[in-house]
Design a protein around this motif. Structure first.
Motif, short mmCIF file in Angstrom:
data_model
loop_
_atom_site.label_atom_id
_atom_site.label_comp_id
_atom_site.label_asym_id
_atom_site.label_seq_id
_atom_site.Cartn_x
_atom_site.Cartn_y
_atom_site.Cartn_z
N PRO A 51 13.10 78.16 50.68
CA PRO A 51 12.76 79.45 50.09
C PRO A 51 12.73 79.47 48.56
CG PRO A 51 14.65 79.65 51.58
CD PRO A 51 14.30 78.22 51.51
N LEU A 52 13.63 78.73 47.90
CA LEU A 52 13.68 78.78 46.44
C LEU A 52 12.47 78.13 45.78
CD1 LEU A 52 17.47 78.12 45.76
CD2 LEU A 52 16.21 80.29 45.70
N SER A 53 11.83 77.22 46.47
CA SER A 53 10.66 76.57 45.89
C SER A 53 9.36 77.09 46.51
CB SER A 53 10.74 75.05 46.04
OG SER A 53 10.70 74.70 47.40
N GLY A 54 9.46 77.86 47.58
CA GLY A 54 8.27 78.40 48.21
C GLY A 54 7.47 77.35 48.97
N THR A 55 8.12 76.29 49.42
CA THR A 55 7.42 75.25 50.17
C THR A 55 7.88 75.26 51.63
OG1 THR A 55 9.06 73.60 49.53
CG2 THR A 55 7.07 73.72 48.20
N ALA A 56 6.96 74.88 52.50
CA ALA A 56 7.27 74.80 53.92
C ALA A 56 6.68 73.51 54.48
CB ALA A 56 6.70 76.00 54.65
N PHE A 57 7.41 72.89 55.38
CA PHE A 57 7.01 71.63 55.97
C PHE A 57 7.00 71.77 57.48
CE2 PHE A 57 9.01 70.84 51.95
CZ PHE A 57 8.23 69.86 51.35
N LEU A 58 5.95 71.25 58.11
CA LEU A 58 5.84 71.26 59.57
C LEU A 58 5.85 69.82 60.04
CD1 LEU A 58 5.41 72.93 62.17
CD2 LEU A 58 2.94 72.66 61.80
N LEU A 59 6.84 69.48 60.85
CA LEU A 59 6.98 68.12 61.36
C LEU A 59 6.22 67.99 62.67
CD1 LEU A 59 8.31 65.30 61.17
CD2 LEU A 59 10.29 66.28 62.35
N VAL A 60 5.31 67.02 62.71
CA VAL A 60 4.52 66.77 63.92
C VAL A 60 4.67 65.30 64.29
CG1 VAL A 60 2.20 66.68 64.89
CG2 VAL A 60 2.85 68.58 63.41
N ASP A 61 5.07 65.06 65.53
CA ASP A 61 5.20 63.70 66.05
C ASP A 61 4.09 63.50 67.09
OD1 ASP A 61 5.87 61.27 67.16
OD2 ASP A 61 8.01 61.73 67.33
N PRO A 62 3.12 62.63 66.81
CA PRO A 62 2.02 62.41 67.77
C PRO A 62 2.49 61.98 69.15
CG PRO A 62 1.48 61.41 65.66
CD PRO A 62 2.92 61.87 65.58
N LYS A 80 -1.76 78.72 62.06
CA LYS A 80 -0.79 79.81 61.87
C LYS A 80 0.18 79.47 60.73
CE LYS A 80 2.90 82.25 64.23
NZ LYS A 80 3.78 82.26 65.39
N PHE A 81 0.65 78.22 60.72
CA PHE A 81 1.58 77.76 59.69
C PHE A 81 0.96 77.89 58.29
CE2 PHE A 81 3.71 74.30 57.29
CZ PHE A 81 5.03 74.69 57.45
N VAL A 82 -0.29 77.47 58.15
CA VAL A 82 -0.99 77.53 56.86
C VAL A 82 -1.21 78.98 56.44
CG1 VAL A 82 -3.18 77.00 55.72
CG2 VAL A 82 -2.05 75.26 57.10
N GLN A 83 -1.49 79.86 57.40
CA GLN A 83 -1.70 81.27 57.07
C GLN A 83 -0.41 81.94 56.59
OE1 GLN A 83 -3.34 82.74 60.75
NE2 GLN A 83 -5.45 82.33 60.11
N VAL A 84 0.72 81.54 57.15
CA VAL A 84 2.00 82.15 56.79
C VAL A 84 2.55 81.59 55.47
CG1 VAL A 84 4.42 82.39 57.51
CG2 VAL A 84 2.60 82.70 59.17
N HIS A 85 2.40 80.28 55.26
CA HIS A 85 3.00 79.63 54.09
C HIS A 85 1.92 79.17 53.12
CE1 HIS A 85 6.79 79.67 56.23
NE2 HIS A 85 6.16 79.17 57.29
N ARG A 86 1.94 79.70 51.91
CA ARG A 86 0.90 79.37 50.93
C ARG A 86 1.04 77.96 50.38
NH1 ARG A 86 3.34 79.67 46.08
NH2 ARG A 86 5.14 81.01 45.88
N ASN A 87 2.24 77.41 50.38
CA ASN A 87 2.47 76.05 49.88
C ASN A 87 2.97 75.22 51.06
OD1 ASN A 87 2.59 73.97 48.09
ND2 ASN A 87 4.38 74.71 46.99
N SER A 88 2.03 74.80 51.91
CA SER A 88 2.40 74.18 53.18
C SER A 88 2.09 72.68 53.21
CB SER A 88 1.67 74.88 54.33
OG SER A 88 0.28 74.89 54.09
N PHE A 89 2.97 71.96 53.88
CA PHE A 89 2.86 70.52 54.03
C PHE A 89 3.04 70.16 55.50
CE2 PHE A 89 4.19 71.26 49.74
CZ PHE A 89 3.55 70.28 48.98
N LEU A 90 2.21 69.23 55.96
CA LEU A 90 2.34 68.72 57.31
C LEU A 90 2.93 67.33 57.23
CD1 LEU A 90 1.52 69.13 60.38
CD2 LEU A 90 -0.40 67.65 59.82
N LEU A 91 4.08 67.13 57.86
CA LEU A 91 4.72 65.81 57.91
C LEU A 91 4.28 65.16 59.22
CD1 LEU A 91 8.27 67.04 56.90
CD2 LEU A 91 6.73 65.72 55.46
N LEU A 92 3.35 64.22 59.13
CA LEU A 92 2.85 63.54 60.31
C LEU A 92 3.67 62.29 60.52
CD1 LEU A 92 0.72 63.55 62.56
CD2 LEU A 92 -0.72 62.17 61.06
N TYR A 93 4.54 62.34 61.52
CA TYR A 93 5.45 61.24 61.79
C TYR A 93 4.70 60.13 62.52
CZ TYR A 93 9.55 58.71 63.43
OH TYR A 93 10.48 57.74 63.67
#
Length: 172
Positions: A51-62, A80-93
């Motif tokens: 929350p303090l940096s305004g970043t969000a990460f979504l972890l996806v394991d294929p 949905k994740f991208v629409q909710v979080h303006r500074n979004s990152f996808l962590l592709l494991y």
């Protein structure tokens, strides 16, 4: 032998974590670095939010996706994740990059090209934690200002010592 150099305390922040990740090793690693974890049912499954940096990460394991990942609902989750979080990152494991991982990565890149989603392929939990913390720290308020100031100083130094600027000063 003590030094006079001032040491800065380690950076600590609060992380909102999806309850679906409650037993994940990443939480233990974040806790070991004394970050405060808050678990929530209301965030997207697989999400870490700083929350303090305004970043969000979504972890996806294929490996957690069905053989035909198009049917998994992954693209809708990411949308949905991208629409909710303006500074979004996808962590592709992807511990190893195989044909399937590259197909998934390519499909996600093509689908979200031009959006605010940034994709980080990661190989292990240590890379996940390091990547999240590096980005979150660099974008948090006091650190972002410091980085901006340092970049401005570096830019001014480069401009001052540039032979092109010296030539232009001599011409004028």
């Amino acid at each position: 032998m003590a030094t006079n150099k001032e040491t800065t305390p380690p950076w600590k922040t609060t992380v909102i974590v999806s309850t679906s990740l409650q037993k994940h090793d990443i939480n233990r690693m974040l806790s070991a670095q004394q970050h405060r974890l808050r678990f929530s049912d209301s965030v997207e499954s697989g999400a870490f939010i700083f929350p303090l940096s305004g970043t969000a990460f979504l972890l996806v394991d294929p490996q957690d996706l069905p053989e035909r990942f198009e049917e998994s609902g992954l693209m809708e989750r990411i949308k949905k994740f991208v629409q909710v979080h303006r500074n979004s990152f996808l962590l592709l494991y992807a511990p190893f990059i195989g044909k399937r991982e590259l197909e998934i990565l390519s499909a996600i890149q093509c689908r979200f090209l031009g959006s605010n989603l940034k994709i980080l392929p990661v190989r292990n939990n240590a890379e996940i934690v390091k990547g999240m913390l590096t980005i979150a720290k660099a974008t948090s308020k006091p650190h972002a200002v410091t980085i901006h100031d340092r970049m401005s100083l570096a830019q001014a130094h480069i401009v001052e010592s540039s032979p092109v600027w010296e030539m232009l000063r001599d011409i004028l």
